[in-house]
Design a protein around this motif. Structure first.
Motif, mmCIF file in Angstrom:
data_model
loop_
_atom_site.group_PDB
_atom_site.id
_atom_site.type_symbol
_atom_site.label_atom_id
_atom_site.label_comp_id
_atom_site.label_asym_id
_atom_site.label_seq_id
_atom_site.Cartn_x
_atom_site.Cartn_y
_atom_site.Cartn_z
ATOM 1 N N LEU A 1 -0.555 -8.122 -5.303
ATOM 2 C CA LEU A 1 0.336 -9.134 -4.728
ATOM 3 C C LEU A 1 -0.531 -10.285 -4.251
ATOM 4 N N VAL A 2 -0.586 -11.359 -5.053
ATOM 5 C CA VAL A 2 -1.547 -12.435 -4.807
ATOM 6 C C VAL A 2 -0.871 -13.750 -4.459
ATOM 7 N N ASP A 3 0.399 -13.716 -4.069
ATOM 8 C CA ASP A 3 1.064 -14.933 -3.625
ATOM 9 C C ASP A 3 0.472 -15.365 -2.279
ATOM 10 N N GLY A 4 0.652 -16.637 -1.922
ATOM 11 C CA GLY A 4 0.088 -17.152 -0.684
ATOM 12 C C GLY A 4 0.884 -16.837 0.565
ATOM 13 N N ASP A 5 1.994 -16.112 0.433
ATOM 14 C CA ASP A 5 2.864 -15.786 1.564
ATOM 15 C C ASP A 5 2.510 -14.397 2.089
ATOM 16 N N ASP A 6 1.811 -14.347 3.228
ATOM 17 C CA ASP A 6 1.398 -13.057 3.788
ATOM 18 C C ASP A 6 2.594 -12.148 4.064
ATOM 19 N N GLN A 7 3.609 -12.696 4.711
ATOM 20 C CA GLN A 7 4.772 -11.892 5.069
ATOM 21 C C GLN A 7 5.477 -11.368 3.824
ATOM 22 N N GLY A 8 5.642 -12.216 2.803
ATOM 23 C CA GLY A 8 6.290 -11.785 1.574
ATOM 24 C C GLY A 8 5.497 -10.696 0.862
ATOM 25 N N ASN A 9 4.174 -10.810 0.878
ATOM 26 C CA ASN A 9 3.348 -9.783 0.238
ATOM 27 C C ASN A 9 3.478 -8.435 0.944
ATOM 28 N N ILE A 10 3.509 -8.459 2.274
ATOM 29 C CA ILE A 10 3.651 -7.202 3.029
ATOM 30 C C ILE A 10 5.015 -6.566 2.752
ATOM 31 N N HIS A 11 6.051 -7.389 2.757
ATOM 32 C CA HIS A 11 7.398 -6.883 2.489
ATOM 33 C C HIS A 11 7.472 -6.239 1.113
ATOM 34 N N THR A 12 6.908 -6.901 0.098
ATOM 35 C CA THR A 12 6.934 -6.360 -1.262
ATOM 36 C C THR A 12 6.125 -5.072 -1.355
ATOM 37 N N ALA A 13 4.985 -5.002 -0.659
ATOM 38 C CA ALA A 13 4.174 -3.791 -0.684
ATOM 39 C C ALA A 13 4.949 -2.596 -0.135
ATOM 40 N N LEU A 14 5.672 -2.796 0.958
ATOM 41 C CA LEU A 14 6.478 -1.707 1.519
ATOM 42 C C LEU A 14 7.570 -1.282 0.536
ATOM 43 N N ARG A 15 8.172 -2.247 -0.132
ATOM 44 C CA ARG A 15 9.236 -1.957 -1.078
ATOM 45 C C ARG A 15 8.698 -1.187 -2.288
ATOM 46 N N VAL A 16 7.520 -1.575 -2.761
ATOM 47 C CA VAL A 16 6.938 -0.924 -3.939
ATOM 48 C C VAL A 16 6.536 0.508 -3.617
ATOM 49 N N GLN A 17 5.936 0.720 -2.454
ATOM 50 C CA GLN A 17 5.516 2.090 -2.129
ATOM 51 C C GLN A 17 6.707 3.002 -1.882
ATOM 52 N N ALA A 18 7.860 2.428 -1.569
ATOM 53 C CA ALA A 18 9.066 3.236 -1.468
ATOM 54 C C ALA A 18 9.512 3.710 -2.854
ATOM 55 N N LEU A 19 9.235 2.890 -3.880
ATOM 56 C CA LEU A 19 9.574 3.269 -5.257
ATOM 57 C C LEU A 19 8.548 4.217 -5.865
ATOM 58 N N ASN A 20 7.272 4.000 -5.516
ATOM 59 C CA ASN A 20 6.186 4.772 -6.128
ATOM 60 C C ASN A 20 5.124 4.999 -5.060
ATOM 61 N N GLU A 21 5.142 6.157 -4.428
ATOM 62 C CA GLU A 21 4.265 6.401 -3.280
ATOM 63 C C GLU A 21 2.794 6.531 -3.677
ATOM 64 N N ASP A 22 2.497 6.765 -4.974
ATOM 65 C CA ASP A 22 1.116 6.917 -5.421
ATOM 66 C C ASP A 22 0.521 5.631 -5.984
ATOM 67 N N ILE A 23 1.282 4.562 -5.989
ATOM 68 C CA ILE A 23 0.810 3.320 -6.596
ATOM 69 C C ILE A 23 -0.313 2.715 -5.764
ATOM 70 N N ARG A 24 -1.298 2.162 -6.452
ATOM 71 C CA ARG A 24 -2.391 1.453 -5.791
ATOM 72 C C ARG A 24 -1.926 0.037 -5.484
ATOM 73 N N VAL A 25 -2.079 -0.407 -4.216
ATOM 74 C CA VAL A 25 -1.604 -1.722 -3.798
ATOM 75 C C VAL A 25 -2.789 -2.564 -3.326
ATOM 76 N N VAL A 26 -2.889 -3.774 -3.866
ATOM 77 C CA VAL A 26 -3.884 -4.741 -3.414
ATOM 78 C C VAL A 26 -3.131 -5.967 -2.914
ATOM 79 N N LEU A 27 -3.382 -6.341 -1.665
ATOM 80 C CA LEU A 27 -2.676 -7.457 -1.030
ATOM 81 C C LEU A 27 -3.616 -8.624 -0.787
#
Length: 558
Positions: free
Chosen positions: A61-87
């Motif tokens: 998640l490389v967009d310039g919006d810190d809050q949006g990146n955090i929100h998306t990371a939480l949403r993605v890990q809810a879909l796939n708990e084993d996914i590797r996330v880079v913010l």
């Protein structure tokens, strides 16, 4: 980032972009094909589903919006708990909390990754990366003389044609001896080269106490007064000083001259009486002239002092950006206070080097951060030439143009060179062709690409590996990375020589599980054991291929 993953790591990639026609989306579509691009203005459940995030190996998640990146990371890990996330998060303190909150997550700052390279380029200082308790630096030698280097990072360096440059070559010297490739030595062509050396500490410039006192005094006067007040203040002070010298010269003791001058300044002068014998007076006509001058100068001087006190007590002047000192010199001018510019200015300030910032947007968020450090900032829509002259660019040691617009950065370079032809120029440029023309056209200039510096670190973090730092050789990048040999890896039982790849990878240090310190210049016939840590220099392609080998990547999506 897309190029790094697709070409260097050779993994399938799906990109979510707001439009197929905006920014770099056309190049991404050309690289990945229509099936590899999902168009969505925002990251929604539908967009993540279209990108098959539920089965992906990782997401960046490389967009310039810190809050949006955090929100998306939480949403993605809810879909796939084993996914590797880079913010990508600018606020590194917040990033540390997010790393602890999310599972299998790495938080990086693009500006923090790239900023040291810009600072080093401006100061003509060796790039350095810390490995454990030891720091290693990159030095470019125009006429190689010293042979106390660890290894050759690049040779055949020609500023007019950087395509001839060889990265991590097999070369004679200390490096060739300890990497065990002496049988394949090549003759290094005359010219400049980039080598790796140990550094005990990064040099920081020093300034005399007299210079610092002068800067502080001038800054204080400029801080508390406007232009008009300074003109009145200067005229009044000069008149009082000249008049005092005249009174003192008329056979007055120094203390008595000070006494009379201060009384006259306050409007308490006692005039001579007409017709009084000259012997009753002590200075005659010239003393009277001096007293009149002091008294008349005291009227505006007292008014100016009162105005300064009222202005700084009743107004909100203290909230305005501080202006650069008229006596500032040997400083660095930073143009553009976006994320990168703010980070670079902060690093320079932390080194104790004077810095002046220029930002046309009065509402840029970097201005508040710079103001909190008491760094001078020039803002507003005034012509760039005017701002550069106010920033005393002719006395500066370097100018860094760090806006997100290549053309604007080039304009800043040309304007600075028009005022100070010999000043050091460092530009933020995305386009490689643009940068190549810059090196051919300008002496004492350098360029760096934020994306080129940051993308390898983000990609390596996404693949589960930590990059310790990057070393820049003009527009090329060599990465310093550390790997741990896991139990069952195909590297167990092999030698360090099996890791080296000429032109791509070179092992520079190793540490066994029982050792506290790294072993530098290891014997490359040394066998690798489970739990060993080894540090390597690698090109972007070299790091990608080595990571693929170590991780035994399957054809999973990122």
């Amino acid at each position: 980032m897309v190029v790094e993953l697709a070409e260097q790591y050779e993994v399938p990639v799906v990109a979510i972009v707001p439009s197929r026609d905006a920014d770099h989306a056309p190049q991404i579509v050309k690289l990945l094909g229509d099936g590899g691009v999902v168009v969505s203005p925002t990251i929604t459940e539908e967009a993540l589903s279209a990108a098959d995030a539920a089965r992906a190996r990782g997401i960046a998640l490389v967009d310039g919006d810190d809050q949006g990146n955090i929100h998306t990371a939480l949403r993605v890990q809810a879909l796939n708990e084993d996914i590797r996330v880079v913010l990508r998060i600018y606020n590194q303190r917040l990033g540390g909390h997010i790393e602890r909150l999310l599972k299998n997550c790495s938080v990086l700052s693009r500006s923090a990754t790239a900023a040291p390279a810009f600072v080093n380029a401006a100061l003509r200082r060796p790039n350095s990366v810390r490995v454990g308790d030891q720091a290693v630096s990159l030095e470019i030698e125009e006429r190689p003389e010293r042979e106390d280097f660890l290894c050759t990072i690049a040779d055949r360096i020609d500023r007019q044609d950087l395509t001839r440059m060889r990265m991590l070559p097999d070369s004679p010297g200390p490096a060739a001896v300890w990497i065990g490739r002496t049988e394949r030595q090549e003759v290094v062509e005359p010219g400049s080269r980039a080598v790796l050396r140990f550094v005990d500490e990064e040099p920081s410039p020093t300034f005399t106490r007299r210079s610092r006192v002068l800067w502080r005094l001038i800054d204080m006067i400029r801080y508390f007064t406007g232009v008009q007040l300074r003109l009145v203040l200067l005229g009044s002070v000069i008149t009082v000083i000249v008049s005092f010298a005249l009174i003192w010269a008329l056979a007055r003791p120094f203390a008595w001259a000070v006494y009379e001058t201060l009384l006259d300044l306050a409007g308490s002068a006692v005039p001579d009486v007409y017709g009084q014998p000259s012997s009753a007076g002590v200075g005659g006509a010239w003393q009277r002239v001096a007293q009149v001058a002091v008294t008349l100068s005291g009227v505006p001087l007292m008014a100016v002092v009162t105005a300064i006190l009222v202005e700084n007590t009743a107004s909100r002047r203290r909230a305005a950006p501080r202006q650069p000192s008229g006596g500032i010199r040997s400083h660095i001018v930073v143009i553009g206070l976006g994320n990168v510019g703010t980070r670079v200015a902060t690093l320079i300030h932390d080194l104790g080097i004077p810095v002046v910032c220029i930002e046309r947007d009065d509402n840029a968020r970097g201005i508040l951060a710079i103001q909190s450090l008491d760094i001078p900032v020039l803002t507003g829509e005034a012509p760039l030439e005017h701002h550069l002259r106010q920033a005393r660019v002719h006395r500066s040691r370097a100018v860094l143009a760090l806006t997100g617009d290549d053309a604007a950065n080039l304009e800043a370079c040309l304007e600075a060179r028009a005022i100070a032809p010999d000043v050091r120029i460092v530009l933020r440029l995305f386009d490689d062709d643009f940068a190549a023309h810059l090196y051919r056209s300008f002496a004492n200039a350098a360029s760096r690409s934020v994306s080129y510096l940051a993308a390898p670190a983000f990609a390596a973090a996404l693949m589960g590996r930590e990059v310790l730092g990057t070393l820049s050789v003009h527009r090329h990048v060599v990465l310093v990375a550390e790997f741990v040999v896991e139990e069952g890896s195909d590297l167990v039982g092999r030698t360090l020589r099996d890791i080296d790849v000429p032109g791509e990878i070179r092992v520079i240090a190793v540490r066994s599980p029982a050792a506290r310190d790294y072993l530098w210049r290891p014997d490359h016939g040394r066998h690798i054991g489970a739990g060993d840590r080894y540090v390597l220099l690698a090109t972007r392609s070299g790091l990608g291929s080595h990571t693929s080998r170590v991780s035994s990547l399957r054809t999973t999506q990122c």
